[in-house]
Design an enzyme around this catalytic site. Structure first.
Site, PDB file in Angstrom:
ATOM      1  N   HIS A  64       0.866  -1.178   0.000  1.00  0.00           N
ATOM      2  CA  HIS A  64       0.000   0.000   0.000  1.00  0.00           C
ATOM      3  C   HIS A  64       0.903   1.228   0.000  1.00  0.00           C
ATOM      4  O   HIS A  64       2.130   1.103  -0.015  1.00  0.00           O
ATOM      5  CB  HIS A  64      -0.955  -0.001   1.191  1.00  0.00           C
ATOM      6  CG  HIS A  64      -0.279   0.063   2.529  1.00  0.00           C
ATOM      7  ND1 HIS A  64       0.663  -0.836   2.947  1.00  0.00           N
ATOM      8  CD2 HIS A  64      -0.420   0.952   3.564  1.00  0.00           C
ATOM      9  CE1 HIS A  64       1.069  -0.527   4.169  1.00  0.00           C
ATOM     10  NE2 HIS A  64       0.435   0.560   4.564  1.00  0.00           N
ATOM     11  N   ASP A  68       5.471   5.068   5.329  1.00  0.00           N
ATOM     12  CA  ASP A  68       6.535   4.216   5.866  1.00  0.00           C
ATOM     13  C   ASP A  68       6.863   3.042   4.939  1.00  0.00           C
ATOM     14  O   ASP A  68       7.915   2.424   5.070  1.00  0.00           O
ATOM     15  CB  ASP A  68       6.184   3.703   7.272  1.00  0.00           C
ATOM     16  CG  ASP A  68       4.863   2.954   7.331  1.00  0.00           C
ATOM     17  OD1 ASP A  68       3.905   3.405   6.689  1.00  0.00           O
ATOM     18  OD2 ASP A  68       4.783   1.938   8.043  1.00  0.00           O
TER      19      ASP A  68
END
Length: 279
Positions: A64, A68
């Protein structure tokens, strides 16, 4: 044909990195093919320190587009362009949230959107895409090798003409073959609620996020616990469970011991961990 798939854990931390755990990144190598799953901040340096290269990856697979998981992508694409003069091929779900980074329009990246149910051939590997329950569009990846021949029995294989041996070993004929032919399959859940065991069945290794120890907290933030991951591994019948994407609050030792009460073969990943899967 190669009989070994290798996974290098470049980063095993959560949204907040620590001195011991970098943002997520997993390099998968088989034969001449390299896939990088997620590309957190500092992925290039992590790879250098572990003695591997990610400048020649065939593709990056994003679970996704939370920052991060993608912060190292643009620096990597820049380096690939400088060294090889080509665009970095990236697969991933749509970035349709204010909390995600849309990288589809960056010039140095060739972005290919994937959706649950898709199957993609990349080099020598086949990638199957599954839905993951998370705060934003997220996917899991099942990575499969081609069918690997059975191991030849040197006592009998000489009786088979050279040109026919591969065919015999791919059928697993006895007494010429010592082992059954088959694929190496690994399932990677980088983020989200627990994987569906049916999607994992038949895999030797399950790499599963275990961001939180507390289930209430995991549900609130659309993550998984170590015990939930272990339950998936038990139901799916894998050989090995690798826990990753750990929060800075997590206690790896306790998580490993508790998870082993549900599923016996558990490793808590650390930056630099290398897992080899042989057939």
């Amino acid at each position: 044909m190669d009989r070994e798939l290798v996974m290098h854990f470049l980063g095993t931390g959560g949204a907040v990195p620590s001195k011991d755990r970098n943002h997520p990144g997993l390099l998968v190598k088989f034969s001449g093919t390299k896939l990088l799953i997620d590309c957190g901040e500092g992925a290039q340096r992590q790879a250098m320190e572990q003695g591997v290269s990610i400048y020649d990856v065939d593709a990056v697979l994003l679970t996704h587009c939370h920052i991060d998981h993608v912060a190292g992508l643009l620096p990597l694409a820049t380096t690939v362009d400088l060294l090889h003069g080509r665009r970095l091929r990236v697969y991933g779900p749509a970035a349709d949230s204010e909390s995600t980074l849309d990288i589809s329009d960056f010039e140095m990246i060739e972005y290919r959107e994937v959706n649950p149910g898709d199957e993609v051939e990349i080099g020598d590997l086949r990638v199957l895409v599954y839905e993951s329950e998370h705060e934003v569009p997220t996917v899991d990846y099942r990575i499969e090798t081609p069918k690997i021949p059975g191991k030849a029995d040197p006592k009998y294989i000489r009786k088979v003409p050279t040109w026919k041996r591969r065919e015999v070993l791919l059928r697993g004929e006895r007494p010429y073959s010592l082992t059954k032919p088959g694929k190496i399959s690994v399932y990677v859940k980088g983020d989200g609620r627990p994987a569906n065991p049916e999607n994992v069945r038949g895999c030797q290794v399950l790499v599963h996020e275990a961001c939180f120890e507390n289930k209430e907290e995991a549900v609130r933030y659309s993550h998984s616990t170590h015990l939930e991951a272990a339950e998936v591994a038990r139901k799916a019948g894998v050989d090995l469970l690798v826990l990753t994407h750990l929060s800075t609050k997590a206690d790896p030792e306790r998580m490993r011991e508790e998870a082993r009460e549900v599923f016996p073969v558990v490793v808590v990943a650390h930056d630099g961990l290398r897992v080899r899967v042989r057939r």
